[in-house]
Structures are given as C-alpha cells and as structure tokens.
Design a protein around this motif. Structure first.
Motif, PDB file in Angstrom:
ATOM      1  N   LEU A  17       0.840  -1.197   0.000  1.00 19.65           N
ATOM      2  CA  LEU A  17       0.000   0.000   0.000  1.00 19.65           C
ATOM      3  C   LEU A  17       0.874   1.245   0.000  1.00 19.65           C
ATOM      4  N   TYR A  18       0.505   2.219  -0.851  1.00 22.24           N
ATOM      5  CA  TYR A  18       1.265   3.456  -0.983  1.00 22.24           C
ATOM      6  C   TYR A  18       0.316   4.651  -0.956  1.00 22.24           C
ATOM      7  N   ASP A  19       0.860   5.824  -0.606  1.00 25.35           N
ATOM      8  CA  ASP A  19       0.031   7.027  -0.697  1.00 25.35           C
ATOM      9  C   ASP A  19       0.070   7.558  -2.127  1.00 25.35           C
ATOM     10  N   ALA A  20      -0.635   8.656  -2.370  1.00 23.28           N
ATOM     11  CA  ALA A  20      -0.773   9.166  -3.734  1.00 23.28           C
ATOM     12  C   ALA A  20       0.548   9.621  -4.332  1.00 23.28           C
ATOM     13  N   ASN A  21       1.528   9.921  -3.481  1.00 22.47           N
ATOM     14  CA  ASN A  21       2.841  10.341  -3.958  1.00 22.47           C
ATOM     15  C   ASN A  21       3.827   9.187  -4.087  1.00 22.47           C
ATOM     16  N   GLY A  22       3.354   7.959  -3.828  1.00 19.82           N
ATOM     17  CA  GLY A  22       4.227   6.801  -3.952  1.00 19.82           C
ATOM     18  C   GLY A  22       4.969   6.428  -2.689  1.00 19.82           C
ATOM     19  N   ASN A  23       4.675   7.073  -1.568  1.00 20.80           N
ATOM     20  CA  ASN A  23       5.324   6.727  -0.302  1.00 20.80           C
ATOM     21  C   ASN A  23       4.709   5.451   0.264  1.00 20.80           C
ATOM     22  N   TYR A  24       5.570   4.543   0.726  1.00 26.60           N
ATOM     23  CA  TYR A  24       5.121   3.252   1.246  1.00 26.60           C
ATOM     24  C   TYR A  24       4.356   3.433   2.556  1.00 26.60           C
ATOM     25  N   ILE A  25       3.232   2.709   2.679  1.00 26.18           N
ATOM     26  CA  ILE A  25       2.430   2.755   3.905  1.00 26.18           C
ATOM     27  C   ILE A  25       2.599   1.463   4.697  1.00 26.18           C
ATOM     28  N   THR A  26       2.192   0.327   4.110  1.00 23.48           N
ATOM     29  CA  THR A  26       2.334  -0.959   4.791  1.00 23.48           C
ATOM     30  C   THR A  26       2.083  -2.082   3.789  1.00 23.48           C
ATOM     31  N   SER A  27       2.165  -3.322   4.298  1.00 23.05           N
ATOM     32  CA  SER A  27       1.945  -4.505   3.459  1.00 23.05           C
ATOM     33  C   SER A  27       0.859  -5.378   4.055  1.00 23.05           C
ATOM     34  N   PHE A  28       0.274  -6.198   3.198  1.00 20.68           N
ATOM     35  CA  PHE A  28      -0.728  -7.172   3.626  1.00 20.68           C
ATOM     36  C   PHE A  28      -0.330  -8.523   3.035  1.00 20.68           C
ATOM     37  N   TYR A  29      -0.235  -9.521   3.888  1.00 20.30           N
ATOM     38  CA  TYR A  29       0.152 -10.831   3.375  1.00 20.30           C
ATOM     39  C   TYR A  29      -0.239 -11.937   4.332  1.00 20.30           C
ATOM     40  N   ASP A  30      -0.486 -13.077   3.722  1.00 13.71           N
ATOM     41  CA  ASP A  30      -0.625 -14.318   4.450  1.00 13.71           C
ATOM     42  C   ASP A  30       0.753 -14.975   4.525  1.00 13.71           C
ATOM     43  N   GLU A  31       1.453 -14.957   3.395  1.00 13.20           N
ATOM     44  CA  GLU A  31       2.848 -15.371   3.306  1.00 13.20           C
ATOM     45  C   GLU A  31       3.621 -14.218   2.679  1.00 13.20           C
ATOM     46  N   ASN A  32       4.676 -13.797   3.334  1.00 15.41           N
ATOM     47  CA  ASN A  32       5.450 -12.661   2.841  1.00 15.41           C
ATOM     48  C   ASN A  32       6.256 -13.082   1.613  1.00 15.41           C
ATOM     49  N   TYR A  62      -0.970  -7.250  -4.922  1.00 17.17           N
ATOM     50  CA  TYR A  62      -1.349  -5.986  -5.555  1.00 17.17           C
ATOM     51  C   TYR A  62      -0.379  -4.859  -5.183  1.00 17.17           C
ATOM     52  N   HIS A  63      -0.197  -3.958  -6.114  1.00 18.65           N
ATOM     53  CA  HIS A  63       0.501  -2.693  -5.865  1.00 18.65           C
ATOM     54  C   HIS A  63      -0.592  -1.635  -5.836  1.00 18.65           C
ATOM     55  N   ILE A  64      -0.899  -1.141  -4.634  1.00 20.18           N
ATOM     56  CA  ILE A  64      -2.071  -0.285  -4.433  1.00 20.18           C
ATOM     57  C   ILE A  64      -1.629   1.135  -4.107  1.00 20.18           C
ATOM     58  N   THR A  65      -2.015   2.051  -4.954  1.00 17.62           N
ATOM     59  CA  THR A  65      -1.763   3.470  -4.706  1.00 17.62           C
ATOM     60  C   THR A  65      -3.055   4.101  -4.214  1.00 17.62           C
ATOM     61  N   THR A  66      -3.034   4.589  -2.994  1.00 15.30           N
ATOM     62  CA  THR A  66      -4.237   5.193  -2.432  1.00 15.30           C
ATOM     63  C   THR A  66      -4.372   6.644  -2.878  1.00 15.30           C
ATOM     64  N   ALA A  67      -5.539   7.210  -2.597  1.00 18.44           N
ATOM     65  CA  ALA A  67      -5.803   8.617  -2.914  1.00 18.44           C
ATOM     66  C   ALA A  67      -5.285   9.547  -1.823  1.00 18.44           C
ATOM     67  N   TYR A  68      -4.707   8.985  -0.772  1.00 24.55           N
ATOM     68  CA  TYR A  68      -4.196   9.773   0.356  1.00 24.55           C
ATOM     69  C   TYR A  68      -3.166  10.780  -0.143  1.00 24.55           C
TER      70      TYR A  68
END
Length: 813
Positions: free
Chosen positions: A82-97, A345-351
């Motif tokens: 998960l990333y913010d709108a400027n591409g800064n990393y927020i966190t990850s989600f995984y069952d297996e890394n 997924y590579h998720i860019t949020t609207a934040y």
C-alpha cells in the motif's frame, strides 16, 4: 520398505534391529525394489503416456498428460503493498510474505547455489533422477531410516504447487501424505512439468515458492529478511546460506543460537558449488572464511504495524474496511481479505500527504490529543469520490491508555464508521436534503413560508416534553428555532443561511419524510446501525430527520456535499487512486464509480442557497443572521456549506465545499455522545484552515448559477377556493396547475363545517406551478384563543427521533 523410505525426506520410525537372516533378506529386497523404482522412472521418462497400475490404483488411474493447470501456471500467494498518492510506502498485507521476481532478477550465484544445495543433476534429468533415487535408497537403508532425500527440484516444485492449489482439507492432506501414492503422483507430474516448462521457468517458480524461514517466502523476501538487500546484490556466501536454508529453515536459521549449524550448512553448499564447477576453489575458500553478518528486515504487516502508523493509521484502516465491504473482491469479507493478503497488488491510495498534513495541522491547532472531545475532518475530491485525506486528534494505536481512558490511543474508525459505530447526529447539515427534495418536487428557491419561533406540526408526538404541544386536540411535534432566530417569512436562501428549523420542517412536510430520507441516501449518506434500519423502514415516524437526528459519519456528509460540488453526480467514496495486479497490469477497481443522483440545475440551486451560511452572495436574500460568514471572507474563493449543531451542543459540524474539494468536520465526544462539546466553532475553523492550505495552489473555480426556473419557478396565482367543498377546491387548484392536498386536521373558521377554511399558500398569492397547495377544512367553530401555537401558514413538521428523550427541542443551527 515404502517408496517414501527410498526417496525421503519424510522422517521414518526407527526399525527394530534386524536379525542376520533379516539383514540378508533386506539386502535382496532393497536391490529388487530399487530396480523396480528405477525401472518405473526410466519407463515413465521414456514413455510418459504409460500407466503405472499395480502400485496404487488411484495414482495409476491418471494419465501422464492429465497435468493440472496450476503446475504449468501456478498461483503463488504474494504480498500486497500500500502506498500514498505520492508513492510513499504505507504498509503490506500478506498471508505469506512473498514478492515474485523473474529469473533474470536472480543472480547466477543464487541460481547455482540452489541447484547445488537441492538438486545437483537438475540440468541433466527430466524431472526425476533415477540415480538419485538409487543413491538415496541405499543410503537410507544403510542408515536404518530416512537420512537422504531424492526429490528433485521439479518434484519439490510439484509438491509445493499441489499444496497451494489445494482447496479442501482432503486435498491438502493428499498433497502432503507420506504415502507411495503421493510420491508416484509427484514423479508423474514432475515428468509432465518438464515437458511444459523449461529449466529456467521451473527454477524461477521454485525460487519464488520456497520457504526460507523468518516468515520469508521466496528469494526476494528471504534476501530482505536476512540481509535487507535485493537478490541481485547478494554475495556468494549469502547466496549459499539462503540456498542451504530451504532443506530445514528452522535448523539452519542463522538468527537462532550461535549460527554454527547455519555456517556448516552454508559451507556444505559452497563445497557442492565447487564440485559442480559453479565457483573456483579460491572463491569457495574465501566465502567459507566469512562470518555470517545479518541485517534482518521485517516486512510490516497490516495497519497496526505500519512504519508511520501515526500518519497513515486511520486512513489505512479505512482502506481495509472499504476493501472488506467491496463485493468486487469476493463474496464474503473473509474471501476479500484473503484476496488482499494473497493477490500481490501494488495499491496506490488517494491519500494526499500535503492535503492530509494541512488537515492534521488544522486539527492540532484547535485541540490536543489529550482532549476528550474528538475533532476530525474528512476530505473528498468531488469529480472522483477519492478520499484524499482524513485527520483527527487521536493516535492510531492498540496500546492501552493511561487511567482507563479510551483516548488518545484507539483504532476505532471515528471518521468512517461501521455498523457497530454508526456515527453522530449531524444537526442542521441535514437541512440540505429537505431543500433538495423540495427543489426536486418543483418548489423554487424563493418558496416562502411563515416560520414562527415554535411550530405546531401535523406529526404526532406521544413522548410529551418540550417538543410536544396540542393541535386539534391531539399531541403533535412542535420543534423550535434557536433562541433569537429570525421569524416571519423565509425562503430557501434565508432559511438555510440562518438555519431556521421551522422553515425546514414545513419544507419536509411539502414532500413528506420518505423522499427526504431517500434523497440523503442518493446523495451519499449511509444510515448505519439499528437507528438507520428503523429510519429506512418507517421514515414517516422520523420527521425530525431534517434537523439532523440521524447518526452519520463525516465521510458520509463529505460525500453528500461533494455530490453537490459535482453538480448532482454522486461518486462513491474510494481510497484508491490506482491498483496493479501481481503482473503490473492496471485493475479497474480504482476507477471512479459515479452516477447521477439529482439533476444538475437542482444541485446548482442548492449550492446557491448554501452560499448563504458562509456569507457569500446568492441570488436571493440570505438574511442577516448567517451562521458561518467567516468561511467565505477568509477563503476568498467560491465556497458553500452549512453548520450543524444538536440540542445541548452534543455535536458540532461544518460541511462545506468548493468545486474542487469537499470536507466535513466534526467535534464530539465519541465515548459520551450526549456531552456538550463547548466551543462549536472548532469544526468551522478546521475547515477554513484545511481548505486554505489544501487549495493554496489551486485557482478558484466558479459555481454554476441557478436557472431562473429554480429561482422563481413557473409562478401562477392561487385560486380562491374558500367556502368550496374539498372536491371542488381540489378540482380548481389542479386545473390551475397545482397539486392539492387536504390537511387531515380541521380548523376553526367562519366557514361552515366541511367547507374550505383557507389554503396554504393563501388565495391570490403566487406560487410555482406543480407545487402543493394545502387545503384546510372548517370544523364549523368560530376562531377563539387557544393555548396551542398558531401557524399563520400551516405546513409540515417533524416527528421526534426514535428513542428521543422528552424535552429535546432540536434547536441546533
């Protein structure tokens, strides 16, 4: 001896010491069985279509060509980031890394190290290694148990894929069962795989799937977990260490104990690399002398462990709840979450960091984190519905609070809500929905109603208290305006600008409560919890709805007013700006989901009235007691909005918008919603400070002015039907282009009983065609002084809110 004993690597129970005869017989049987297995393997390699019936009926029933699709194109769970709108990393989600990479991104020393550690004849065999099987069989027999395995990299790959593709408990058990049937199936599938995939493809899949310990699945995560570097930057010694881990990630984990076992295993891999001439003797000796130097890096998981959870925590939590509620990602919340944790997924949020920093600074300026009152704001981009920011004076944390308090640490979605956290009463911000409903029913902005301080409505009030009065011998709901509110004739401009309760009760009566509730939902309000269900089930019992007695969240109100900014087009709130799948392909989930909620000219008309509260010029008289004039003067750009407070100032709101940005700010005690919040100007100030900074580099955009039809309507004189029968009165009014409605309450009048006493609007007044004229029937009694409030122009009202304590008069502004 089973086939597993020959091939390994499953642990076997130690046999009893054999007798002399038993030893001789064992040698004979071993050689015979080894020959049998080798023969099967060779035959299978040469003739892939041949069945192997006789060893196990189920395993033999499948043909060599019956290759599961997953083996050729395996689904490998991957980490979503998960990333913010400027591409800064927020966190990850995984069952297996795990993050899959191409074989070209893996250095040759890492590829060679894995082959040397796990399958030295990998580039020679065709999926199964007969030599290895015989060698392992003899070694295991000599050792009295399973000491050496013979599964090739391809067989190990097959086993991993079958485990990952298993959908039932039975399939999972079948994929790992220590049986000859499983081994034979792996052999057959391994041979078939080698006909579908080349060696590079098999090695790529293997390196991405293998488990390396320390919650690291795949070579990318392993490189990060142990050395905090990408695979391309691994040294020879590091590559050998990682390759050695796969056989036993726990036993050879260098982070556990003194690392002796890890070093021995690493050196073993280096020796095998030397044997296969992957490296020189000099390289091997140099690498073996190196100490193991770790630089472990743990991959953050979920919002609670985000590196900068102070900044992103609440937004991240909103994103997760949004994902879990979105049917596009699965049938159930569990399926959807699994897709997030396995989809890569590579998720860019609207934040938007700049917008959110402005909002946080505005909140912090008004209240501290230790204040029991929560002040928060949500910001939405009208043309897309993207939630660009949210801020409050709470700390996103699961840590306990001192002294048994519930703040500042919390993970409760205080701004976005759930069914169990439905929100707060929004006060007069809800008057917007009555105005929109009235406009949609044909009433113009200039629609005039006499609005006394206290109004006797036609809605029943069985609860008594300050909100009740008598009308026609029955208890009715009698809301009041705030003390000192202007009285007399009001229009939509002045009624909205000065927040006149009794005007909007009459607007609501003109359309009934149901359409107002429906309008709020169309615009973006979500009525959650038990109260929300009750309102939707029986709206006419909640006519105080227009005064904001329903519970809503700031994200709802920001969304609803954003729909106005977008000229009647509702765009569903979304935290997404862009999303790519594990292959880098754009996904449609981030596309705005918009639909027309109301006609553009209705939105433009409502916006014109909404410029009154903020002190800006509208196309009608806003009155002199507007509620937030500083907003318009300080922002110095077209802006619209509305204040909202509840009885006893239990909550304070400001919801506003420009054509470019909408925001809803609130102040409330979430733990004691009935507590007076004190200074009700905090939301106004937060809105102003946030918008000034957030829009500093955005040129002002003008609103579209209202049409003449929405300003004045198609005006026509109302016929005088006083003294007529109700039927005749309705016919005359409908012939003149009006809707006619008979009020059920008879009134005192000079007219005979059963005849029309008067109408509202009255005879010879102008009113817009299509609007409703209310007919009042005489009871035959002469007018006399009565204790109940008199309504010079009768009209609507509102019912008490479900469960509302007696004595609450809903005087909020």
């Amino acid at each position: 001896m089973s086939l597993d004993d020959l091939m390994g690597p499953q642990p076997a129970t130690q046999p009893a010491p054999p007798t002399s005869v038993g030893r001789k017989l064992g040698r004979v049987l071993t050689l015979a069985l080894c020959g049998l297995v080798a023969g099967i393997v060779v035959a299978a390699s040469a003739f892939p279509a041949v069945g192997i019936t006789g060893l196990t009926a189920k395993a033999a029933s499948d043909s060599f060509q019956n290759l599961p699709n997953d083996l050729a194109k395996p689904f490998i769970p991957q980490t979503s980031k998960l990333y913010d709108a400027n591409g800064n990393y927020i966190t990850s989600f995984y069952d297996e890394n795990r993050t899959n990479i191409k074989i070209d991104q893996v250095p040759k020393i890492m590829q060679d190290a894995m082959v040397a550690a796990e399958d030295q004849r990998f580039y020679e065999h065709r999926g199964v290694d007969p030599n290895g099987i015989l060698r392992a069989a003899l070694a295991n027999k000599s050792a009295g148990g399973t000491k050496q395995g013979a599964s090739t990299l391809t067989q190990q790959y097959v086993k991993m894929v079958l485990q990952y593709s298993a959908k039932t408990k039975e399939e999972r058990e079948k994929a790992t069962a220590p049986t000859a049937a499983r081994k034979i199936r792996e052999i057959r599938y391994a041979i078939a795989v080698e006909k579908e995939l080349d060696k590079k493809q098999i090695l790529e899949h293997y390196l991405n799937m293998a488990f390396f310990g320390n919650r690291a699945h795949g070579i990318w995560s392993a490189s990060k977990a142990y050395f905090n570097k990408e695979p391309k930057d691994l040294t020879l010694g590091e590559a050998a260490l990682l390759a050695g881990l796969v056989q036993s990630p726990t036993e050879y984990n260098p982070a556990v104990g003194d690392g002796k076992a890890a070093k021995e295993r690493r050196n073993y891999v280096l020796d095998r690399m030397l044997d296969q001439e992957f490296i020189t003797k000099k390289q091997a000796e140099a690498a073996e002398k190196e100490d193991i130097v770790l630089n472990p890096q743990s991959e953050p998981r979920k919002c609670e462990n985000a590196p900068d959870k102070e900044r992103y925590g609440f937004y991240c939590s909103y994103f997760v709840e949004w994902w879990k509620e979105n049917p596009a990602f699965g049938k159930t919340a569990r399926e959807r979450l699994q897709k997030l944790e396995r989809g890569g997924y590579h998720i860019t949020t609207a934040y938007n960091p700049e917008v959110n920093d402005a909002a946080q600074a505005a909140v912090d300026k008004q209240v501290s984190r230790e204040n029991r009152f929560m002040v928060g704001v949500v910001l939405i981009e009208p043309p897309t519905g993207r939630v660009v920011g949210m801020a409050n004076n709470r700390t996103f944390s699961i840590e306990e609070n001192a002294g048994g308090k519930k703040y500042p640490n919390t993970t409760i979605p205080l701004l976005t809500g759930t069914e169990s956290s439905p929100g707060y009463q929004a006060g007069s911000t809800f008057k917007m929905f009555s105005m929109l409903s009235a406009l949609e029913h044909g009433l113009p902005l200039s629609y005039k109603r006499n609005s006394p301080q206290k109004y006797a409505s036609r809605f029943p009030n069985g609860g008594g208290g300050a909100t009740a009065c008598s009308r026609g011998g029955r208890a009715v709901y009698c809301p009041s305006n705030y003390p000192g509110a202007p009285q007399g004739d009001q229009t939509m401009w002045s009624g909205f600008g000065q927040s006149i309760n009794t005007y909007f009760i009459q607007l609501e009566e003109a359309t009934n409560v149901g359409p107002v509730v429906e309008m709020s939902e169309r615009m973006g309000v979500k009525l959650r919890g038990e109260d929300g269900k009750a309102i939707k089930a029986n709206p006419e019992s909640f006519a105080s709805f227009t005064l904001g007695t329903a519970q809503v969240m700031p994200i709802d109100m920001a969304s609803a007013y954003a729909t106005l900014a977008n000229r009647g087009v509702y765009c569903e709130p979304t935290p997404l700006k862009a999303i790519l799948d594990s292959n880098g392909k754009p996904q449609p989930y981030a596309n705005p989901n918009c639909k027309k909620a109301i006609e553009p000219d209705i939105a433009d008309a409502a916006t014109d009235a909404a410029r009154c509260p903020v002190g800006q010029t509208a196309h009608g008289d806003c009155g002199k007691a507007v509620t937030a004039a500083s907003v318009g003067s300080e922002l110095q750009r077209p802006v619209a909005g509305k204040t909202g407070t509840t009885d006893n100032n239990n909550a304070a709101w400001f919801v506003g918008y420009t054509p470019d940005l909408a925001a809803a700010a609130v102040k409330v005690n979430p733990d004691r919603p009935s507590e007076n919040v004190g200074d009700t100007n905090d939301p106004i100030q937060v809105f102003k400070d946030t918008m000034k900074t957030a829009l500093a580099n955005t040129p002002p955009t003008e609103f579209v002015p209202p049409t003449e039809g929405r300003i004045n309507g198609d005006q026509s004189g109302i016929p005088n039907v006083t003294g007529a029968t109700p039927e005749d009165a309705k016919s005359q009014l409908e012939a003149a282009g009006f809707r006619a409605k008979v009020n059920p309450d008879q009134v005192s009048s000079e007219q005979p009983a059963g005849r029309v006493a008067h109408t509202t609007p009255g005879a010879d007044q102008d009113a817009p065609r299509g609007s409703t004229v209310e007919i009042f029937i005489s009871n035959g009694k002469k007018p006399s002084d009565e204790s109940e409030p008199t309504n010079p122009d009768s009209g609507g009202g509102s019912a008490p809110r479900h469960g509302e304590p007696p004595g609450q008069s809903r005087r909020g502004r």
